[in-house]
Write a protein that holds these residues in place. Sequence first.
Motif, short mmCIF file in Angstrom:
data_model
loop_
_atom_site.label_atom_id
_atom_site.label_comp_id
_atom_site.label_asym_id
_atom_site.label_seq_id
_atom_site.Cartn_x
_atom_site.Cartn_y
_atom_site.Cartn_z
N ILE A 22 0.85 -1.20 0.00
CA ILE A 22 0.00 0.00 0.00
C ILE A 22 0.89 1.24 0.00
O ILE A 22 1.87 1.31 0.75
N TYR A 23 0.52 2.19 -0.83
CA TYR A 23 1.22 3.50 -0.82
C TYR A 23 0.18 4.58 -0.60
O TYR A 23 -0.83 4.62 -1.32
N THR A 24 0.39 5.43 0.39
CA THR A 24 -0.52 6.58 0.56
C THR A 24 0.30 7.86 0.52
O THR A 24 1.41 7.93 1.03
N CYS A 25 -0.27 8.87 -0.14
CA CYS A 25 0.41 10.16 -0.23
C CYS A 25 0.29 10.86 1.11
O CYS A 25 -0.81 11.14 1.59
N GLY A 26 1.43 11.13 1.71
CA GLY A 26 1.45 11.74 3.04
C GLY A 26 1.37 13.26 2.98
O GLY A 26 0.91 13.84 2.00
N GLU A 208 7.98 12.57 -7.18
CA GLU A 208 8.47 12.05 -5.91
C GLU A 208 7.76 10.74 -5.55
O GLU A 208 8.39 9.75 -5.15
N CYS A 209 6.43 10.73 -5.68
CA CYS A 209 5.68 9.55 -5.25
C CYS A 209 5.95 8.36 -6.16
O CYS A 209 6.04 7.23 -5.69
N SER A 210 6.09 8.62 -7.46
CA SER A 210 6.39 7.51 -8.37
C SER A 210 7.76 6.91 -8.03
O SER A 210 7.92 5.69 -7.99
N PRO A 233 -4.54 16.59 -10.33
CA PRO A 233 -3.66 15.88 -11.27
C PRO A 233 -2.74 14.83 -10.65
O PRO A 233 -2.18 14.01 -11.38
N HIS A 234 -2.58 14.85 -9.32
CA HIS A 234 -1.46 14.10 -8.73
C HIS A 234 -1.45 12.62 -9.12
O HIS A 234 -0.46 12.11 -9.63
N HIS A 235 -2.53 11.92 -8.86
CA HIS A 235 -2.50 10.47 -9.10
C HIS A 235 -2.56 10.11 -10.58
O HIS A 235 -1.96 9.12 -11.01
N GLU A 236 -3.28 10.91 -11.34
CA GLU A 236 -3.30 10.69 -12.79
C GLU A 236 -1.88 10.78 -13.34
O GLU A 236 -1.46 9.95 -14.16
N CYS A 237 -1.14 11.78 -12.90
CA CYS A 237 0.23 12.01 -13.38
C CYS A 237 1.19 10.94 -12.85
O CYS A 237 2.06 10.46 -13.58
N GLU A 238 1.01 10.57 -11.57
CA GLU A 238 1.84 9.50 -11.00
C GLU A 238 1.74 8.23 -11.84
O GLU A 238 2.73 7.60 -12.18
N ARG A 239 0.49 7.86 -12.13
CA ARG A 239 0.29 6.62 -12.89
C ARG A 239 0.93 6.71 -14.27
O ARG A 239 1.62 5.78 -14.71
ZN LIG Z 1 1.71 11.34 -3.94
#
Ligand SMILES: [Zn+2]
Length: 371
Positions: A22-26, A208-210, A233-239
């Motif tokens: 599991i990864y959660t954005c902190g 960073e998250c990726s 945009p964060h998760h769309e861009c991460e993926r």
């Molecule tokens: Zn994140």
Amino acid sequence: MRLYDTARQAVVPFEPGEGVLIYTCGITPYDATHLGHASTFITYDVLQRRLIDRGHSVKCVRNVTDVDDPLFAKARELGVHYLDLAAGEEARFERDLEALNALPVHSTPRASSAIADIRGFIGMVLDRGFAYEAGGSVYFDVTKFPSFGTVSNYSEERMLDYARERGGNVDDPNKRHPLDFVLWHPSLPDEPSWDAMWGAGRPGWHIECSALALRELGTTIDLHGGGSDLIFPHHECERAQSEAATGEPFVKHWMHVAMVYMDGHKMSKSLGNLVFVDALRKEWDPRAIRLGIIEHHYRREWEWEDTLMPRNAGRLAAWLACSHEESGVVDDVRAALDDDLDTPGALALIDEAAAKGLGVHEAMQLLGVHL
Ligand SMILES: [Zn+2]
């Protein structure tokens, strides 16, 4: 267990293997923890507890965004080094979560620890032809990634609106497409800057998250979480950048926690309409704060009201009076949690048992409400 998946827009089976990644954005650590943060991370804590209860081993990574615009701005305002500000606020956040009885997570990596990983990651995206350099920055090329938009399921128009609202610089003249996003960009004179082969600067918001997810958990993770304001945009861009870099699926299941409101607006640092966890802790039992959070379903937005804490302090007292041997309610509570983490349903079951004077000890433990 069934959980709503943002990308598939439906409640679907969540059937990971024995080990769950599991990864959660902190947080971006520039101010105290407010109830909106607590709501997000206590939700994943309840999930983690139920997964452990089901016999899984859970590896949960929660990053700390200590390289970010609002942190630099606050450090500038206070006249302190941004990493000193971040370290102090991160420690306060950890204390608040600990007080709310959140289980420790596997790791809490900082963005500032990942600059080498991020540079390597950007190199992978460039090598595979999904990014381009312009004006000292590196941009992700959304036109090379046809499934861009399939985490949020937003139309291009809506994505553009959100990008405009949420710091996406859609009018940046270096961009080939307004939805292209920054992987690396030059720093302002008083911001930290690192060398890179495409020019000195710092990482963009999403990379960073990726990079941390890849470093800490590998190419594919079972569940990715965060507040619902991170969907785009964060998760769309991460993926997009993760799948561009590795060629593998990034996330099997996207789970987002709804926002908490106060005075009709989303609780946010920028609006200042916040209820801080450390202020609540001075007045109320932290177990009652935890109950006040999970009496709401994680997918429904809710509004702070002054009756929340007295109501849940009363609930806690009623449960504690019945915290003797278990009466069997725990299996019904398990079933409620397995039904898209129905915490309000779980609380109602325990309320009912406690009203009859039946023991609720095990069910309380499962929800992280310890004696
Ligand atoms: Zn994140």
